[in-house]
Design a protein around this motif. Structure first.
Motif, PDB file in Angstrom:
ATOM      1  N   PHE A 615     -10.061 -93.714 -27.565  1.00 49.25           N
ATOM      2  CA  PHE A 615     -10.363 -93.291 -26.196  1.00 49.25           C
ATOM      3  C   PHE A 615      -9.261 -93.687 -25.226  1.00 49.25           C
ATOM      4  CE2 PHE A 615     -14.388 -93.659 -28.313  1.00 49.25           C
ATOM      5  CZ  PHE A 615     -15.195 -92.666 -27.761  1.00 49.25           C
ATOM      6  N   VAL A 616      -9.039 -92.798 -24.256  1.00 47.59           N
ATOM      7  CA  VAL A 616      -8.292 -93.182 -23.058  1.00 47.59           C
ATOM      8  C   VAL A 616      -9.259 -92.998 -21.901  1.00 47.59           C
ATOM      9  CG1 VAL A 616      -6.484 -92.489 -21.430  1.00 47.59           C
ATOM     10  CG2 VAL A 616      -5.958 -92.688 -23.854  1.00 47.59           C
ATOM     11  N   VAL A 617      -9.298 -93.997 -20.996  1.00 50.17           N
ATOM     12  CA  VAL A 617     -10.229 -93.953 -19.877  1.00 50.17           C
ATOM     13  C   VAL A 617      -9.404 -93.834 -18.608  1.00 50.17           C
ATOM     14  CG1 VAL A 617     -11.835 -95.367 -18.578  1.00 50.17           C
ATOM     15  CG2 VAL A 617     -11.979 -95.292 -21.069  1.00 50.17           C
ATOM     16  N   ILE A 644      -1.872 -91.010 -24.054  1.00 50.11           N
ATOM     17  CA  ILE A 644      -2.452 -89.766 -24.575  1.00 50.11           C
ATOM     18  C   ILE A 644      -1.535 -89.185 -25.651  1.00 50.11           C
ATOM     19  CG2 ILE A 644      -3.058 -87.388 -23.942  1.00 50.11           C
ATOM     20  CD1 ILE A 644      -3.786 -88.595 -21.164  1.00 50.11           C
ATOM     21  N   SER A 645      -2.105 -88.903 -26.811  1.00 50.23           N
ATOM     22  CA  SER A 645      -1.329 -88.248 -27.866  1.00 50.23           C
ATOM     23  C   SER A 645      -2.227 -87.215 -28.537  1.00 50.23           C
ATOM     24  CB  SER A 645      -0.869 -89.287 -28.889  1.00 50.23           C
ATOM     25  OG  SER A 645      -2.004 -89.713 -29.636  1.00 50.23           O
ATOM     26  N   LYS A 664      -1.315 -83.429 -19.311  1.00 48.99           N
ATOM     27  CA  LYS A 664      -0.839 -83.829 -20.631  1.00 48.99           C
ATOM     28  C   LYS A 664      -1.942 -83.614 -21.674  1.00 48.99           C
ATOM     29  CE  LYS A 664       1.701 -87.653 -22.721  1.00 48.99           C
ATOM     30  NZ  LYS A 664       2.024 -89.064 -22.596  1.00 48.99           N
ATOM     31  N   ALA A 665      -3.163 -84.085 -21.326  1.00 49.00           N
ATOM     32  CA  ALA A 665      -4.277 -83.969 -22.263  1.00 49.00           C
ATOM     33  C   ALA A 665      -4.586 -82.500 -22.556  1.00 49.00           C
ATOM     34  CB  ALA A 665      -5.501 -84.665 -21.686  1.00 49.00           C
ATOM     35  N   THR A 666      -4.526 -81.666 -21.522  1.00 48.52           N
ATOM     36  CA  THR A 666      -4.824 -80.243 -21.707  1.00 48.52           C
ATOM     37  C   THR A 666      -3.795 -79.593 -22.624  1.00 48.52           C
ATOM     38  OG1 THR A 666      -5.469 -80.369 -19.400  1.00 48.52           O
ATOM     39  CG2 THR A 666      -5.592 -78.210 -20.438  1.00 48.52           C
ATOM     40  N   VAL A 670      -6.296 -82.279 -26.227  1.00 43.57           N
ATOM     41  CA  VAL A 670      -7.193 -83.424 -26.385  1.00 43.57           C
ATOM     42  C   VAL A 670      -8.544 -83.081 -25.759  1.00 43.57           C
ATOM     43  CG1 VAL A 670      -7.627 -85.785 -25.627  1.00 43.57           C
ATOM     44  CG2 VAL A 670      -5.347 -85.126 -26.383  1.00 43.57           C
ATOM     45  N   LYS A 671      -9.612 -83.552 -26.375  1.00 47.51           N
ATOM     46  CA  LYS A 671     -10.936 -83.278 -25.837  1.00 47.51           C
ATOM     47  C   LYS A 671     -11.170 -84.152 -24.594  1.00 47.51           C
ATOM     48  CE  LYS A 671     -15.187 -81.624 -27.223  1.00 47.51           C
ATOM     49  NZ  LYS A 671     -16.493 -82.090 -27.341  1.00 47.51           N
TER      50      LYS A 671
END
Ligand code: NAD
Ligand code: ZN
Length: 683
Positions: A615-617, A644-645, A664-666, A670-671
């Motif tokens: 997780f990243v919060v 985030i990776s 970045k997540a999009t 990444v979910k």
């Protein structure tokens, strides 16, 4: 002045003043004194009156100087928030009185108030509850900073009384009391942060913080000075002030009703020096026509009411000789130049020293030894040198040669890129640094070993008995008993003897023993790592749990901790890369100091629902603090990672999450889940 030059001058003043306004309101910087600013504004006003055709639409004479930011929601004011016309001359206050009487006739009452130097605030109370707190902004629209305003303790969240109307707007001045300001700057100095220029800047900076917990810590306050409502509730301003007070708002008791201009003058004279006894910055007084009916008759200009006037006090200044410069070395090794001046009387005290901050400031002022300088006292405790009287400079004036080596230990000074201060890098051997670090270690907010205060630690350092904190715990009754030193105060010539008698020694040993119970975050703060203040130490302790994890953390891991930036991370890394520091920490461990948060705080897994997931919060959550959310993930077997990776299982996104992380997540696919979706995973 020929026409052409006149037009050019109007243009020049317009540009200059608009620029100064921008610096002042947007960047909290005063490039010139308020007096100079106001003089230029008066000049522009006069020229525009003679030649209205040259006045530009964005003239600073026509609008309030502030701005709105993009970091908060913008709100339109129900009633515009204007400025006050001001003067530094008593004659102009009399002229104001004449103008008023021409409109109102001779029956006029004034209310005189202190002009507090802070930030204007508009509060809305709906059915008695605080519903909005908005800054003045550009006068028409302001920043909605309600969550920050709610942390100010002198602003009631609810008004009480039978006559509180359904909706009412309260205006007031938010300020930071001197003692809070000085404390804050002392803390900043201790951890090596740049100092804030004055309480007003500190207040406006604080109100713009994104984290309202940070605002609460700054202990701001507010004085209410106006009430607005439709229809009007009262006949006069004084009745409004009384109502505000009754309903629970903080109204300064210093206001006074005056019926003649002579009484107004008395008020001005009375507060000219008495204002320095107040615990807050003030810059003048405000005279307001009391009757609302008369206020309406008088009306408004584009930027201020015609029924009020601010009389501003010029800053207290004196001219004296600059005799020399002393260079002080602080705990972090920062070198601060101090001006030594021929003693001069200023606002009731004799002044002979003033801070010069750093080499840039000396350069900016163009100082030379032997110069006549202007010293100013604004109410803050430390006076400052504001200008050089170059017209009095003689051939004997000598250039100031900034030292290249430490005045205390002769080590060559260093100055890092982008830093204003020079530093002595000899952390372990430079006497004022050694002493400063020990003083920090024993201080109240750190290990709280105050029985070693008042010169005792200095004596131990000088005698070489204690040169780093771990040595304190080697001290015994026999080493301490009978030590003695006489301190002479250079200013007063009085001497003071410090002795280590039986009870003193017993108290010291007891306090040292007790300090072994101080929690990890206090020990971490006490170590005196640059930029690691109280709150940062708490954050690091909570996140890493113990010193070994902190020591092993990479810069990237450090930065992933909320509110820990690159500068702090680098400083922590640097600290632990120094083996001498590691040695000190190890010896403190041997002596039994708390270097971890203990059993209680370690999170035992309560389920394995999140096992194998990472997780990243990011952002702000409604049901958890960020740390609590992270703890919950760990408690259910999940793992927190810092960046985030593609491999990341989930990004838990809260409010106000940074757009770059989201992007970045999009792009990496990444979910991204919300707080609710996360909660559902645990059900
Ligand atoms: N040095 C610079 O570079 C620079 C640049 C821009 C502005 N300034 C200074 O700021 C001034 C303009 O600021 P301003 O428009 O906020 O005007 P102001 O600060 O002179 O007066 C208006 C403000 O006074 C405050 N105030 C305090 N006590 C009050 C009371 N009892 N009743 C009513 N109001 C009270 C309110 O916040 C109100 O908004 C300029 O005249 C100048 O002195 C300086
Ligand atoms: Zn040194």
């Amino acid at each position: 002045m020929p026409e052409q030059n006149l037009e050019a001058r109007i243009l020049e003043l317009t540009h200059r003043l608009n620029y100064l306004n921008y610096q002042y309101y947007q960047n909290s910087v005063s490039e010139v004194s308020d007096y100079e600013f106001d003089q230029m504004l008066v000049e522009l006003q006069k020229l525009e009156e003679q030649h209205p055709e040259y006045r530009s639409d964005n003239s600073p004479t026509q609008r309030v100087g502030g701005t709105i930011t993009k970091s908060f929601p913008t709100v339109r004011h129900k009633y515009p928030m204007l400025s006050l016309s001001n003067t530094y001359s008593e004659d102009e206050v009399r002229e104001f009185d004449n103008r008023v009487r021409k409109v109102t006739g001779d029956h006029v009452e004034y209310i005189c108030e202190i002009k507090f130097d802070g930030v204007a605030m508009s509060l809305t109370y709906t059915n008695g509850a605080l519903t909005a707190g908005v800054t003045r902004g550009d006068g028409t629209r302001g920043d909605d900073i309600t969550p920050n305003v709610r942390t100010i303790r002198t602003i009631p969240l609810h008004l009480h009384g039978d006559d509180v109307p359904a909706e009412v707007e309260v205006r007031g001045e938010v300020f930071m009391p001197f003692h809070v300001f000085e404390e804050l700057n002392k803390e900043r100095e201790e951890i090596g942060e740049a100092l804030m220029a004055n309480p007003r800047n500190a207040t406006s900076g604080t109100l713009k913080l994104q984290d309202s917990k940070g605002v609460a810590r700054r202990r701001l306050s507010m004085y209410a000075y106006a009430l607005l409502s439709t229809p009007t509730l009262f006949q006069s301003h004084s009745e409004s002030l009384e109502a505000l007070q009754r309903w629970g708002l903080n109204v300064s008791p210093t206001w006074r009703k005056c019926t003649t201009i002579e009484e107004v003058m008395d008020f001005i004279h009375e507060w000219e020096t008495k204002r320095f006894e107040l615990p807050i910055a003030t810059d003048g007084i405000v005279v307001k026509v009391n009757s609302y009916a008369q206020q309406d008759e008088l009306g408004y200009t584009a930027k201020s009411p015609r029924w009020a006037m601010a009389y501003k006090y010029k800053a207290m200044e004196a001219v004296t000789d600059l005799l020399g410069i002393e260079y002080n070395v602080g705990r972090t090794g920062a070198v601060t130049p101090v001006a030594l001046m021929k003693p001069v009387l200023l606002a009731g005290t004799t002044v002979k020293r003033a801070s010069l901050h750093n080499a840039n400031e000396i350069e900016r002022l163009g100082l030379m030894l032997g110069d006549k300088v202007v010293v100013e006292k604004g109410g803050e405790i430390i006076p400052k040198v504001t200008a050089v009287k170059t017209e009095f400079r003689t051939d004997n004036a000598a250039p100031i040669v900034y030292p290249t080596v430490c005045p205390a230990c002769n080590t060559p000074l260093v100055r890092s890129e982008g830093e204003a201060n020079h530093y002595c890098p000899n952390e372990k051997g430079c006497p004022p640094q050694v002493k400063g670090k020990l003083e920090h270690f024993i201080s109240r907010k750190a290990m709280n070993i105050m029985s070693l205060g008042e010169g005792k630690i200095e004596l131990l350092a000088e005698q070489g008995l204690v040169t780093s904190p771990d040595h304190l715990y080697d001290l015994t009754y026999d080493t301490l008993f009978g030590l003695k030193k006489t301190f002479v105060n250079e200013e007063t010539g009085k001497s003071r003897i410090v002795t280590f008698q039986k009870t003193t020694v017993e108290n010291i040993l007891k306090a040292l023993e007790n300090s072994k119970e101080a929690p990890f975050d206090r020990v971490l703060f006490a170590l005196g790592i640059r930029f690691v203040g109280n709150t940062v130490a708490q954050k690091l302790a909570q996140h890493f749990r113990n010193i070994d994890a902190l020591r092993a953390a990479t810069e990237e891991e450090l930065i992933s901790v909320p509110e820990i930036g690159g500068r702090i991370a680098a400083s922590v890394r640097e600290y632990f890369q120094d083996l001498a520091n590691v040695h000190v920490v190890e010896r403190l461990r041997t002596h039994g100091l708390q270097l971890d948060l203990g059993e209680l705080a370690v999170v035992e897994p309560t389920s394995d629902k999140l096992a194998g997931l990472t997780f990243v919060v990011s952002g702000v959550f409604s049901g958890y603090s960020r740390e609590e959310l992270q703890d919950t993930i760990v408690a259910h077997g999940g793992k927190i990672v810092s960046s985030i990776s593609k491999k990341l299982s989930y990004l838990v996104a809260g409010d106000k999450m940074g757009p770059s992380k989201l992007e970045k997540a999009t792009t990496m696919g990444v979910k991204i889940i919300s707080e609710e979706e996360f909660n559902q995973m645990l059900d």
